[in-house]
Scaffold this motif. Structure first.
Motif, PDB file in Angstrom:
ATOM      1  N   LEU A   1      39.428  38.172  54.578  1.00  0.00           N
ATOM      2  CA  LEU A   1      39.784  36.818  55.002  1.00  0.00           C
ATOM      3  C   LEU A   1      38.921  35.759  54.326  1.00  0.00           C
ATOM      4  CD1 LEU A   1      40.280  37.601  58.785  1.00  0.00           C
ATOM      5  CD2 LEU A   1      42.081  36.912  57.187  1.00  0.00           C
ATOM      6  N   TYR A   2      37.617  36.040  54.201  1.00  0.00           N
ATOM      7  CA  TYR A   2      36.714  35.049  53.600  1.00  0.00           C
ATOM      8  C   TYR A   2      37.114  34.752  52.160  1.00  0.00           C
ATOM      9  CZ  TYR A   2      32.533  32.775  51.801  1.00  0.00           C
ATOM     10  OH  TYR A   2      31.677  31.887  51.198  1.00  0.00           O
ATOM     11  N   PHE A   3      37.243  35.800  51.358  1.00  0.00           N
ATOM     12  CA  PHE A   3      37.584  35.583  49.954  1.00  0.00           C
ATOM     13  C   PHE A   3      39.059  35.265  49.776  1.00  0.00           C
ATOM     14  CE2 PHE A   3      33.501  37.689  49.470  1.00  0.00           C
ATOM     15  CZ  PHE A   3      32.917  36.905  48.482  1.00  0.00           C
ATOM     16  N   GLY A   4      39.893  35.680  50.721  1.00  0.00           N
ATOM     17  CA  GLY A   4      41.283  35.256  50.698  1.00  0.00           C
ATOM     18  C   GLY A   4      41.399  33.753  50.838  1.00  0.00           C
ATOM     19  N   GLN A   5      40.576  33.169  51.701  1.00  0.00           N
ATOM     20  CA  GLN A   5      40.553  31.716  51.850  1.00  0.00           C
ATOM     21  C   GLN A   5      40.148  31.043  50.541  1.00  0.00           C
ATOM     22  OE1 GLN A   5      41.422  29.287  53.489  1.00  0.00           O
ATOM     23  NE2 GLN A   5      39.970  27.619  53.130  1.00  0.00           N
ATOM     24  N   LEU A   6      39.157  31.612  49.857  1.00  0.00           N
ATOM     25  CA  LEU A   6      38.762  31.054  48.563  1.00  0.00           C
ATOM     26  C   LEU A   6      39.906  31.186  47.555  1.00  0.00           C
ATOM     27  CD1 LEU A   6      35.075  32.317  48.159  1.00  0.00           C
ATOM     28  CD2 LEU A   6      35.871  30.048  48.841  1.00  0.00           C
ATOM     29  N   GLY A   7      40.671  32.265  47.657  1.00  0.00           N
ATOM     30  CA  GLY A   7      41.807  32.465  46.762  1.00  0.00           C
ATOM     31  C   GLY A   7      42.915  31.455  46.975  1.00  0.00           C
TER      32      GLY A   7
ATOM     33  N   TYR B   1      28.084  49.505  50.084  1.00  0.00           N
ATOM     34  CA  TYR B   1      28.365  48.068  50.156  1.00  0.00           C
ATOM     35  C   TYR B   1      29.603  47.721  49.326  1.00  0.00           C
ATOM     36  CZ  TYR B   1      28.030  43.172  48.704  1.00  0.00           C
ATOM     37  OH  TYR B   1      28.320  41.877  48.396  1.00  0.00           O
ATOM     38  N   GLY B   2      29.699  48.341  48.130  1.00  0.00           N
ATOM     39  CA  GLY B   2      30.826  48.041  47.264  1.00  0.00           C
ATOM     40  C   GLY B   2      32.169  48.380  47.874  1.00  0.00           C
ATOM     41  N   GLN B   3      32.226  49.435  48.673  1.00  0.00           N
ATOM     42  CA  GLN B   3      33.480  49.821  49.325  1.00  0.00           C
ATOM     43  C   GLN B   3      33.923  48.782  50.357  1.00  0.00           C
ATOM     44  OE1 GLN B   3      31.826  53.853  50.252  1.00  0.00           O
ATOM     45  NE2 GLN B   3      33.883  54.552  49.706  1.00  0.00           N
ATOM     46  N   ILE B   4      32.985  48.087  50.950  1.00  0.00           N
ATOM     47  CA  ILE B   4      33.315  47.010  51.892  1.00  0.00           C
ATOM     48  C   ILE B   4      33.643  45.728  51.142  1.00  0.00           C
ATOM     49  CG2 ILE B   4      32.507  45.667  53.874  1.00  0.00           C
ATOM     50  CD1 ILE B   4      32.824  48.605  54.504  1.00  0.00           C
ATOM     51  N   ARG B   5      32.791  45.375  50.188  1.00  0.00           N
ATOM     52  CA  ARG B   5      32.942  44.120  49.441  1.00  0.00           C
ATOM     53  C   ARG B   5      34.234  44.083  48.636  1.00  0.00           C
ATOM     54  NH1 ARG B   5      34.170  40.615  46.707  1.00  0.00           N
ATOM     55  NH2 ARG B   5      32.903  39.034  45.635  1.00  0.00           N
ATOM     56  N   LEU B   6      34.714  45.248  48.209  1.00  0.00           N
ATOM     57  CA  LEU B   6      35.934  45.326  47.416  1.00  0.00           C
ATOM     58  C   LEU B   6      37.111  44.665  48.105  1.00  0.00           C
ATOM     59  CD1 LEU B   6      37.482  46.530  44.976  1.00  0.00           C
ATOM     60  CD2 LEU B   6      37.808  48.599  46.337  1.00  0.00           C
ATOM     61  N   TRP B   7      37.154  44.739  49.443  1.00  0.00           N
ATOM     62  CA  TRP B   7      38.281  44.166  50.181  1.00  0.00           C
ATOM     63  C   TRP B   7      38.321  42.647  50.086  1.00  0.00           C
ATOM     64  CZ3 TRP B   7      42.300  46.927  51.575  1.00  0.00           C
ATOM     65  CH2 TRP B   7      42.138  48.309  51.646  1.00  0.00           C
ATOM     66  N   GLY B   8      37.182  42.038  49.825  1.00  0.00           N
ATOM     67  CA  GLY B   8      37.181  40.594  49.602  1.00  0.00           C
ATOM     68  C   GLY B   8      37.957  40.231  48.352  1.00  0.00           C
ATOM     69  N   SER B   9      37.749  40.981  47.292  1.00  0.00           N
ATOM     70  CA  SER B   9      38.475  40.731  46.045  1.00  0.00           C
ATOM     71  C   SER B   9      39.963  41.008  46.207  1.00  0.00           C
ATOM     72  CB  SER B   9      37.896  41.597  44.927  1.00  0.00           C
ATOM     73  OG  SER B   9      36.540  41.267  44.695  1.00  0.00           O
ATOM     74  N   ILE B  10      40.297  42.042  46.994  1.00  0.00           N
ATOM     75  CA  ILE B  10      41.713  42.339  47.248  1.00  0.00           C
ATOM     76  C   ILE B  10      42.363  41.182  48.007  1.00  0.00           C
ATOM     77  CG2 ILE B  10      43.295  43.861  48.514  1.00  0.00           C
ATOM     78  CD1 ILE B  10      41.329  46.160  47.911  1.00  0.00           C
TER      79      ILE B  10
END
Length: 398
Positions: free
Chosen positions: A27-33, A141-150
């Protein structure tokens, strides 16, 4: 006591909490998108000139100068990272809601500026909570953070397609929905135990950041972020003026993020092999090529595709290398505030100056060549600045 009976520490490491963290990143990075690529299109639809858009971007970006340091210092001293994250989510949504009630330049500037001030409270705390939550588990951490990019990719492409079918108001309606969901997701998160830090040696941080390698790093990083002004403020409008569809623009932006994700996976290996100085120099030089290619040949589709692939270096590798430098150069007790200083000065001041300058130069697209060419020169200046420090001094601690 069984893990599932623990009220805080144990629950923070459960699969449920890790999934919720992944949702929060989405949701956080989706908002940035939604907001970063399409805010310019929304403002253009409201009748603002390119100078107004640049000025508004600059003013709201200024909040990134002081915001991160305030929230990082408060979290360090209280240990209440989750409460600060929730407050940031709530107030970001409430302030953004003002967009539906104001129409003038200063009203929208106030709404976006307040939103950005509270928005800077979210990610640093989310990063700290995630790192602590995954540490005793088999999840990285990368497995969690990856969902931000998705999330960024899906919403960028989705809203881009939606702009072809609806109106330029779509980005703000999508944003308020995502911000509301972000606050709701934060209510279900659990925070692991965090240490507070009250014992500091007065002046030590200043001595660390006033050294030649750190100062050169900050100047170079700021020049790079200045160069992003035309891209963040006007790329979507530029593509539209060149007859790219909204869906095509969304896919191009998503391509850049995909390239960024790929480079994150191998960034540490590259840093170990080539060192901080060489990678930063490479990123600056190729980003200069990227901006100049957009200045002269953005009407050629495959060239724009290549420039978006370079985003893997312009942001992905550069950011990973910068975070690595700060983490290894500064003493441990200053990591949080060192990262906040980097975000505040490079992204805050640099971003605001770049947005303001791009807004003054753009002239509704008639000066697109000049604007992106100057952005390329800013990157070259950042590369020249790096020549003032020895490469080995950027790979050693303070």
């Amino acid at each position: 006591m069984p893990v599932n009976a623990l009220s805080g520490e144990g629950k923070a490491h459960t699969r449920t909490n890790l999934i919720l963290l992944a949702v929060t990143y989405w949701l956080y990075f989706g908002q940035l998108g939604v907001l970063v690529p399409y805010l310019g299109i929304f403002l253009d639809g409201r009748g603002f000139s390119s100078a107004d858009i640049g000025n508004l971007f600059a003013v709201i970006t200024l909040s990134r100068i002081i915001g991160p340091s305030i929230w990082a210092g408060l979290a360090d001293r209280t240990g209440k990272a989750l409460q600060i994250l929730r407050l940031g989510c709530l107030l970001s949504a409430l302030c953004f809601g003002l967009v539906f009630f104001v129409t003038g330049f200063w009203g929208l500037t106030l709404a976006f500026g307040l939103m950005m001030m509270f928005w800077t409270a979210v990610l640093p705390q989310l990063e700290v909570i995630t790192m602590k939550s995954v540490s005793p588990t088999n999840t990285s951490y990368g497995q969690i953070r990856l969902w931000g990019s998705i999330g960024f990719i899906i919403l960028t492409v989705g809203v881009g397609k939606g702009l072809d079918l609806t109106s330029t108001e779509l980005p703000v309606y999508a944003s308020i929905l995502i911000l509301s969901l972000l606050f709701l997701s934060s209510l279900f998160l659990t925070q692991p135990a965090l240490k507070t830090n009250f014992n500091e040696v007065s002046g030590s941080l200043w001595r660390c950041i006033s050294t030649r390698p750190f100062l050169i790093f900050m100047i170079s990083a700021t020049l790079l972020q200045i160069s992003f002004g035309p891209y963040y403020g006007f790329f979507a409008l530029y593509m539209r003026d060149l007859n790219y569809s909204g869906q095509q623009t969304g896919l191009l932006i998503a391509l850049g993020v995909l390239a960024e994700v790929g480079i994150f996976l191998i960034a540490q290996r590259l840093i170990r092999q080539f060192g901080v100085w060489l990678l930063l120099m490479l990123c600056l030089l190729l980003t200069a090529v990227r901006w100049y290619a957009l200045a002269g040949w953005a009407d050629i589709g495959w060239i724009v595709v290549v420039t978006q692939l370079i985003h893997a270096l312009s942001f992905g590798l550069n950011h990973a290398t910068s975070v690595h430098f700060i983490h290894h150069y500064l003493p441990a007790q200053y990591h949080g505030r060192g990262q906040a200083l980097y975000i505040g000065i490079a992204f805050g001041f640099g971003g605001a100056f770049g947005n303001f300058g791009a807004g003054q130069l753009w002239q509704d697209g008639t000066n697109s060549y000049t604007t992106f060419a100057i952005a390329a020169l800013s990157c070259l200046a950042g590369a020249l600045v790096l020549l003032l420090v020895r490469p080995k001094n950027m790979d050693s601690g303070y």
